[in-house]
Design an enzyme around this catalytic site. Structure first.
Site, PDB file in Angstrom:
ATOM      1  N   TRP A 113      -2.235  -1.430   3.413  1.00 37.56           N
ATOM      2  CA  TRP A 113      -3.459  -0.646   3.264  1.00 37.56           C
ATOM      3  C   TRP A 113      -4.651  -1.539   2.905  1.00 37.56           C
ATOM      4  O   TRP A 113      -5.715  -1.438   3.508  1.00 37.56           O
ATOM      5  CB  TRP A 113      -3.296   0.437   2.191  1.00 37.56           C
ATOM      6  CG  TRP A 113      -4.543   1.267   2.084  1.00 37.56           C
ATOM      7  CD1 TRP A 113      -4.829   2.409   2.767  1.00 37.56           C
ATOM      8  CD2 TRP A 113      -5.703   0.969   1.290  1.00 37.56           C
ATOM      9  NE1 TRP A 113      -6.096   2.857   2.444  1.00 37.56           N
ATOM     10  CE2 TRP A 113      -6.655   1.985   1.538  1.00 37.56           C
ATOM     11  CE3 TRP A 113      -6.024  -0.040   0.396  1.00 37.56           C
ATOM     12  CZ2 TRP A 113      -7.901   2.012   0.919  1.00 37.56           C
ATOM     13  CZ3 TRP A 113      -7.276  -0.030  -0.222  1.00 37.56           C
ATOM     14  CH2 TRP A 113      -8.198   1.002   0.044  1.00 37.56           C
TER      15      TRP A 113
ATOM     16  N   TYR B  29      -7.996  -2.086   5.118  1.00 38.31           N
ATOM     17  CA  TYR B  29      -9.313  -1.764   4.585  1.00 38.31           C
ATOM     18  C   TYR B  29     -10.256  -2.956   4.690  1.00 38.31           C
ATOM     19  O   TYR B  29     -11.426  -2.812   5.045  1.00 38.31           O
ATOM     20  CB  TYR B  29      -9.157  -1.328   3.124  1.00 38.31           C
ATOM     21  CG  TYR B  29     -10.432  -0.840   2.476  1.00 38.31           C
ATOM     22  CD1 TYR B  29     -10.967   0.403   2.810  1.00 38.31           C
ATOM     23  CD2 TYR B  29     -11.076  -1.599   1.516  1.00 38.31           C
ATOM     24  CE1 TYR B  29     -12.128   0.866   2.199  1.00 38.31           C
ATOM     25  CE2 TYR B  29     -12.241  -1.147   0.897  1.00 38.31           C
ATOM     26  CZ  TYR B  29     -12.762   0.097   1.246  1.00 38.31           C
ATOM     27  OH  TYR B  29     -13.908   0.534   0.643  1.00 38.31           O
TER      28      TYR B  29
ATOM     29  N   ASP C 107      -3.161   6.577   4.159  1.00 38.57           N
ATOM     30  CA  ASP C 107      -4.259   6.894   3.260  1.00 38.57           C
ATOM     31  C   ASP C 107      -4.321   8.392   2.965  1.00 38.57           C
ATOM     32  O   ASP C 107      -4.269   9.225   3.877  1.00 38.57           O
ATOM     33  CB  ASP C 107      -5.570   6.431   3.902  1.00 38.57           C
ATOM     34  CG  ASP C 107      -6.752   6.659   2.995  1.00 38.57           C
ATOM     35  OD1 ASP C 107      -7.007   5.788   2.155  1.00 38.57           O
ATOM     36  OD2 ASP C 107      -7.400   7.713   3.127  1.00 38.57           O
TER      37      ASP C 107
END
Length: 525
Positions: free
Chosen positions: A448, A452, A468
């Site tokens: 993640w 990002y 998410d």
């Protein structure tokens, strides 16, 4: 995740593969502003080059030559049109998003690397020899790194000449020229004016009297632009002392923040669009207070990346709107952008700080660290008091100041140490896949966080975050029946190559919860 080297089944291809000279001429004939910055039109009979939307009489096709960059047109002996100011257009969306050598080089040149480190420094950052770099850029862009940087310096010089009362000699060096002679020659070649003549085109009352005053400029974009989404996104995450959003006029919100620039600190203000401004107006008003005017080019480049102003919203919304789930969102809010950042190190630190806590809690923690380790401004400005702490400072932060679980503290220290040492790079010239691999090798950094950072720090337009919480909530709000990670990823396949923009639309959906900095859970290895 992907980059622009891939070919997609949806029919998307690299720009030069779908636009030929006849298509370009039709864009010029119709004054289509969507192509401003994508190519430039040089007219043999006048010796000038223009943006496609130039309001002048359309030249005959036989007299037109098309160039991919302003530098290429200048290198062929053409000067900039004084009516349409082709040097002030948004950058090509290709250079903003492409992950190949040319795209990476253009982002670094835009950030002023050639001015600060020379072509040799640019080549080292990209991992190529200077000769290879020159050959590749010239083949695709019609100009090498020196010519591209020179065109950028000319634009900066024009901006300073026409918005300040700085002495011409100071303008020359602030714009990045090595000598006044080089400055004078370049201005004459590009604008067919002496520096004094170029300055005289703007009334003295519109120029600031001293270098201490803020520089007022316009950040061009190709429309439409949903500035409310951008301001909302930044306001929610604003770090106290570093960022703030204030109302500067009825219905106009302004994003303000401090900037850590190569030659000193700065303060930036960018106004959102007011209630009466059209979404496709074409510019955002900006004011910059710089300790050193040599940082003007870098500051503008980083703000453009933060607001994603070089994007092509017509292409993005066309793709997302054609896929049913987001059709209503695109119709209601055209021009949603995928915000970048002004400092990838800051963004990386904030991503780790926010693991397993809410956005509000992450913002508070970042504010406390800023108060303890951030460099104070010589003079506070409103709520802006400090620069965000450097990675080197946070790598040495005391345990008592890192109020977080031990695993996350170790992740933060490992990340900051790697960033400070340069073993992990997140600048615009880095290879995205290489950066992702280096990040994943660090303890506590998982998919993640990498996704990002690819989306915001490395300008990857095609990142999706299927784990998410906010993304999955957004899908449920749209009525998608299967919102586990696998189902979310499957739902997003049709949004390629613009899945980063889809993520922002899902985050901005109705009643999105205060998720932990958009992160689903603590990532441990």
């Amino acid at each position: 995740m992907s980059d622009f080297r891939q070919s997609w089944g949806c029919g998307w291809r690299r720009l030069e593969g779908v636009i030929d000279d006849e298509t370009r001429y039709r864009a010029v004939d119709s004054r289509d502003s969507r192509f401003d910055g994508v190519f430039f039109t040089a007219v043999r009979t006048t010796g000038i080059y223009c943006r496609p939307s130039c309001p002048a009489v359309t030249p005959k096709r036989v007299n037109c030559t098309f160039y991919p960059t302003a530098a290429a047109a200048q290198g062929a002996g053409y000067r900039a049109c004084r009516r349409c100011r082709p040097d002030s257009v948004p950058g090509s969306p290709e250079w903003n998003h492409r992950a190949d050598l040319v795209g990476r080089a253009m982002r670094l040149i835009g950030d002023g690397v050639v001015d600060r480190e020379g072509v040799a420094g640019l080549a080292v950052r990209l991992g190529y020899s200077a000769r290879q770099l020159q050959r590749q850029l010239t083949a695709e862009l019609g100009a090498g790194p020196i010519a591209l940087a020179r065109a950028q310096r000319a634009q900066t010089a024009r901006l300073l000449l026409q918005t300040t009362e700085l002495p011409v000699t100071e303008v020359a060096f602030a714009a990045g020229f090595a000598s006044v002679r080089q400055f004078n020659e370049t201005v004459r070649e590009v604008y067919d004016r002496t520096p004094s003549g170029l300055r005289a085109e703007v009334a003295a009352g519109r120029r600031i009297a001293t270098p201490a005053g803020p520089l007022a400029l316009r950040l061009a974009y190709r429309g439409p632009l949903d500035s409310a989404h951008l301001i909302d996104f930044l306001a929610l995450r604003a770090v106290p002392g570093v960022e703030e959003v204030v109302e500067t006029a009825p219905g106009v919100r302004t994003y303000r923040r401090t900037l850590a620039l190569p030659h000193g600190p700065g303060i930036a203000e960018v106004d959102g669009l007011g209630p009466r401004a059209a979404a496709d107006r074409g510019w955002l008003d900006c004011r910059l207070q710089l300790a050193d005017l040599r940082d003007l080019t870098t500051a503008v480049h980083r703000l453009r990346a933060l607001f994603d102003l070089d994007a092509d919203p017509v292409a993005v919304d066309g793709r997302l709107g054609a896929c049913g789930l987001l059709a209503a969102s695109v119709a209601a809010r055209p021009g949603v952008r995928s915000p970048g950042h002004v400092d990838p190190h800051e963004l990386a630190v904030r991503a780790v700080l926010g693991q397993q806590i809410s956005v509000a809690a992450a913002r508070t923690l970042a504010g406390r660290l800023t108060e303890r380790y951030g460099t104070p401004l010589a003079e506070p400005s409103g709520g802006l008091t400090r620069l965000f702490p450097s990675a080197a400072a946070l790598a040495e932060a005391a345990d008592a100041d890192l109020a977080m679980p031990g695993a996350r503290r170790r992740a933060l220290r490992g990340l900051c140490t790697a960033l400070a040492a340069g073993t992990v790079r997140l600048d615009g010239g880095v290879d995205r896949d290489q950066a992702a691999a280096e990040l994943l090798a660090l303890p506590g950094i998982g998919p993640w966080t990498v996704g990002y950072l690819r989306m915001r720090a490395l300008a990857d337009p095609d990142v999706f975050l299927p784990t998410d919480v906010g993304v999955r909530h957004g899908l449920r709000a749209l009525g998608h029946p299967d919102t586990d990670p696998a189902g979310a990823a499957a739902a997003a396949l049709g949004w390629a190559p613009w899945r980063s923009y889809a993520v922002h639309r899902l985050w901005a959906g109705p009643q999105t919860p205060d998720v932990p900095s958009d992160a689903p859970s603590m990532e441990q290895r």
